[in-house]
Design an enzyme around this catalytic site. Structure first.
Site, PDB file in Angstrom:
ATOM      1  N   ASP A 146       0.876  -1.010   0.054  1.00 39.15           N
ATOM      2  CA  ASP A 146      -0.145  -0.138   0.000  1.00 39.15           C
ATOM      3  C   ASP A 146       0.941   1.278  -0.024  1.00 39.15           C
ATOM      4  OD1 ASP A 146       0.551  -0.944   2.589  1.00 39.15           O
ATOM      5  OD2 ASP A 146      -0.879   0.547   3.483  1.00 39.15           O
TER       6      ASP A 146
ATOM      7  N   HIS B  20       8.194  -1.217  12.764  1.00 40.93           N
ATOM      8  CA  HIS B  20       7.107  -1.900  11.991  1.00 40.93           C
ATOM      9  C   HIS B  20       7.415  -3.207  11.811  1.00 40.93           C
ATOM     10  CE1 HIS B  20       3.636  -1.708   9.535  1.00 40.93           C
ATOM     11  NE2 HIS B  20       3.966  -1.865   8.464  1.00 40.93           N
TER      12      HIS B  20
END
Length: 307
Positions: A66, A139
């Protein structure tokens, strides 16, 4: 300096939001940099005033789809724009292999020079106008945040002092403003420091990729004029945010407060939230950081020069 949001959704696009991309406009000629290029970014550009021949740098925060599935198509389409000069692409290790594989398998050819730089934490760019610092966030995969800092501008000229010293109007004024001392026809030396004010501090904008709260997010946002921070989940979903490597609205506000940022714009919203819910969560976070707002598709935000 101005930013335009080209995508504000997390994970996948929705009818109302595209996936992540933010443009940073640098001057009145609409020269711009791009931070991330989720699928459909070039389509969003068609709905804006931005042209691909004015794009000269792209920064990818991480290799999740994304944030970069729109990159190969955008790079290929740029060849069709007259005057598209060299382009520099920055991203985590693996970005070069991703782009080269896409072009090799699709037999795409670029009509301009593309330089791909695989970044590591530290000072990434230092030129006469801007610096760009990169730091690693937390992350599920390697993910970067970027801080763009404008160089200080020369201080204002003291017109009364210039008149008193007899400095004529013309090229000498430009030299003094640039910090150069000048010699008048009468032999007098005029020092720039005597006729200019203090340098004007440059603006700083921080673009964070996907992240849970971490120290380097605070470092990148320290006293920034604008901090762009993800807010994927709602308050109360901290455990889920941690599991997926994301932040809540409240956590984004806490990072901005710790950093002493001047303004916070949150983005990267889960598709489960509509605009009304996003605004409600933004309002709830104002108790932590009052100057918070939600990004909107095609929203333009001016980053004013310090007075």
């Amino acid at each position: 300096m101005r930013i335009i949001f080209l995508g504000t959704s997390a994970g996948r696009p929705t009818k109302a939001r595209n996936v992540t991309s933010v443009a940073l406009l640098l001057d009145k000629r609409n020269r711009f940099w791009l931070f991330d290029a989720g699928e459909g970014t070039q389509h969003r550009l068609l709905g804006s005033k931005l042209k691909l021949n004015k794009l000269d740098r792209i920064f990818i925060t991480h290799l999740h789809g994304d944030h970069l599935y729109g990159l190969p198509g955008l790079l290929a389409s740029r060849s069709y724009f007259e005057g598209a000069g060299p382009l520099k692409l920055y991203g985590p290790p693996g970005i070069r292999e991703y782009v080269e594989s896409a072009f090799r398998l699709s037999e795409a050819h670029l009509d301009y020079e593309l330089e791909t730089i695989e970044a590591e934490p530290g000072m990434l760019i230092e030129d006469d106008q801007y610096t760009v610092e990169v730091r690693e966030l937390e992350h599920r995969i390697r993910c970067f945040g970027y801080r763009v800092t404008e160089r200080p501008s020369p201080g204002r000229l003291d017109l009364a002092a210039l008149e008193r010293l007899g400095v004529p109007f013309g090229p000498l004024l430009g030299k003094l403003k640039r910090g150069e001392d000048v010699l008048l026809d009468n032999g007098m030396l005029v020092r720039s420091s005597d006729v200019t004010g203090a340098p004007i501090k440059g603006r700083a904008v921080a673009f964070l990729g996907d992240t849970t709260p971490c120290d380097d997010a605070v470092v990148l946002g320290k006293e920034a004029d604008l901090l762009v921070h993800e807010a994927t989940f709602a308050p109360g979903m901290e455990e889920k945010a941690l599991a997926y490597g994301h932040s809540t609205f409240r956590q984004a506000a806490e990072i901005a407060a710790q950093a002493g940022a001047k303004r916070l714009v949150v983005t990267h919203f889960s598709s489960r939230f509509d605009d009304e819910e996003v605004e409600r969560m933004v309002d709830g976070a104002k108790i932590i950081f009052p100057n918070i707002e939600a990004a909107r598709e095609y929203a333009e935000i001016e980053v004013a020069k310090p007075k």
